[in-house]
Scaffold this active site. Sequence first.
Site, PDB file in Angstrom:
ATOM      1  CG  LEU A 264      22.006  13.290  40.185  1.00 29.57           C
ATOM      2  CD1 LEU A 264      20.817  13.089  41.113  1.00 29.57           C
ATOM      3  CD2 LEU A 264      23.133  13.973  40.965  1.00 29.57           C
TER       4      LEU A 264
ATOM      5  CG  HIS B  67      29.163  33.518  45.240  1.00 29.86           C
ATOM      6  ND1 HIS B  67      27.891  33.263  45.712  1.00 29.86           N
ATOM      7  CD2 HIS B  67      29.233  34.865  45.068  1.00 29.86           C
ATOM      8  CE1 HIS B  67      27.230  34.408  45.813  1.00 29.86           C
ATOM      9  NE2 HIS B  67      28.011  35.389  45.438  1.00 29.86           N
TER      10      HIS B  67
ATOM     11  CG  ASP C 145      19.898  32.528  49.919  1.00 26.55           C
ATOM     12  OD1 ASP C 145      20.806  33.182  49.369  1.00 26.55           O
ATOM     13  OD2 ASP C 145      18.983  33.065  50.571  1.00 26.55           O
TER      14      ASP C 145
END
Length: 243
Positions: A129, A35, A18
Amino acid sequence: MSESISKAVPRHVAIVMDGNGRWAKKRFLPRFFGHKQGVDALVNVIQACIDREIEYLTVFAFSSENWKRSSDEVSGLMGLVLAAVSRYLARIGDMGVRIRIVGDREAVSEKLRNAWNEAETRTQDNKKLTLSVAFNYGGRWDIVQACKAAMQAGVPPEQLTEAKLSEFTAMSYAPDPDLFIRTGGEVRISNFLLWQVAYTEFVFSDCLWPEFGAKQLDAAIEAFRERDRRFGGVKEAPALAGS
Ligand code: IPE
Ligand code: IPE
Ligand code: MG
């Protein structure tokens, strides 16, 4: 505490990424640039997680509620995700990352659905991962879709245990998160992994997501290491000498 325990890294880290909009605003830029910078931060954090041998990284990229934003911002985000897949998929795949998308895919465009499918298929054998991207995801959506799927599978109510319902949740392939990080200064879950965070440790950071990197990740892991996870039990007192 033994050395090996005190040096333990969380197996599964979940992050609410955020603060992109505020990062852009501080620079008098449109939110979109926040973004865009956020995607680069994510690529850095993926590498940092691999370096620290974290097995699962789950990031909140678009919530069920983010459709409330302007159509400009929503379409900008969708375009950015498509661009990010074509720009970074090969690199992330080469890093040994398996990509999985969690969320309701029905509402996204066919183009984006195809990009997600390609990302998942091309990386399905990678083992370093597992990166789960929560997109059009909501914790409440997840619980409801799990209940529906269990009913459709014919699970009778008396067999619907917590473990059974977990099998139908969107992240049934992963252990519950050990560490939950939220950047951007807000101290709330915003409908992220509600079911899965029952015993997760929370770290909230004022750092805006585009500025989050290895240093901030290490600070969160350090805070995590200092926590005493009891899972509802009682920590055994050390035995008295001579007793
Ligand atoms: C998080 O950053 C990214 C998404 C929700 C897609 P925000 O866009 O919420 O940034 P702030 O909170 O407005 O700064
Ligand atoms: C949560 O952030 C969702 C993502 C980071 C994708 P929001 O910015 O949407 O959350 P609120 O609105 O501040 O609760
Ligand atoms: Mg926000």
